[in-house]
Design an enzyme around this catalytic site. Structure first.
Site, mmCIF file in Angstrom:
data_model
loop_
_atom_site.group_PDB
_atom_site.id
_atom_site.type_symbol
_atom_site.label_atom_id
_atom_site.label_comp_id
_atom_site.label_asym_id
_atom_site.label_seq_id
_atom_site.Cartn_x
_atom_site.Cartn_y
_atom_site.Cartn_z
ATOM 1 N N HIS A 180 5.545 1.130 35.837
ATOM 2 C CA HIS A 180 6.918 1.092 35.319
ATOM 3 C C HIS A 180 7.141 2.232 34.350
ATOM 4 C CE1 HIS A 180 4.281 -1.386 32.793
ATOM 5 N NE2 HIS A 180 4.982 -0.930 31.780
ATOM 6 N N PHE A 181 8.407 2.590 34.223
ATOM 7 C CA PHE A 181 8.822 3.653 33.320
ATOM 8 C C PHE A 181 9.770 3.052 32.288
ATOM 9 C CE2 PHE A 181 7.343 5.441 37.162
ATOM 10 C CZ PHE A 181 6.669 6.596 36.785
#
Ligand code: 5GP
Ligand code: ZN
Length: 146
Positions: free
Chosen positions: A103-104
């Site tokens: 995830h970012f």
């Protein structure tokens, strides 16, 4: 589309647990991080389960990374008080990754001191140019080993 039944983000992607969606298409889902480190703190996740950056191939990277600017731009456009943004991608527990589905973090910034901070230690005095060259050569060699 890989799915891990024990993965909280796989469950969020399938709406099996509640989430606050910002954007979604066939490749990514973007939803508000529950902690809201700063207002609008958003997570962008690939819809396929991949643990971290080390599991990406070029096609997945192109698909996921190409979505990030427009999501970042939408967050910024949503509030004139947003004057910057940190985009953070943690890989491995040692690097502060707590959810093992890549995830970012898109963390809007409103002021110099707020819920998010980063420290970069300057260790440049510990390296000669030759030592830097050795470090770079070790990494470069991996490309020809592919
Ligand atoms: P990491 O530390 O792995 O880089 O970030 C994981 C993030 O996932 C944390 O910022 C945490 O707040 C967020 N998170 C964990 N569980 C949930 C959840 O159930 N819902 C949402 N929206 N965010 C979550
Ligand atoms: Zn997952």
């Amino acid at each position: 589309m890989a799915y891990d039944a024990d993965c909280i983000f796989c469950k969020i992607i399938r709406n099996e647990i509640p989430n606050t969606v910002v954007y979604e298409d066939d490749v990514v889902k973007a939803f508000l991080d529950i902690t809201q480190v700063t207002p609008g703190h958003t997570l962008v996740v690939p819809k396929t389960h991949v643990a971290d950056i080390f599991g990406y191939d070029a096609d997945l990277a192109a698909a996921v990374f190409s979505r990030i600017p427009k999501i970042a731009q939408a967050i910024k456009a949503s509030d004139p008080a947003i004057i910057g943004m940190n985009i953070v991608n943690n890989n491995g527990k040692v690097a502060y990754q707590s959810v093992l589905h890549s995830h970012f973090h898109l963390i809007p910034r409103y002021q110099p001191t707020e819920g998010f901070a980063m420290t970069f230690t300057d260790n440049s005095a510990d390296y000669t140019p030759e030592q830097l060259q050795q470090v770079a050569a070790k990494i470069s060699a991996q490309f020809s080993a592919e």
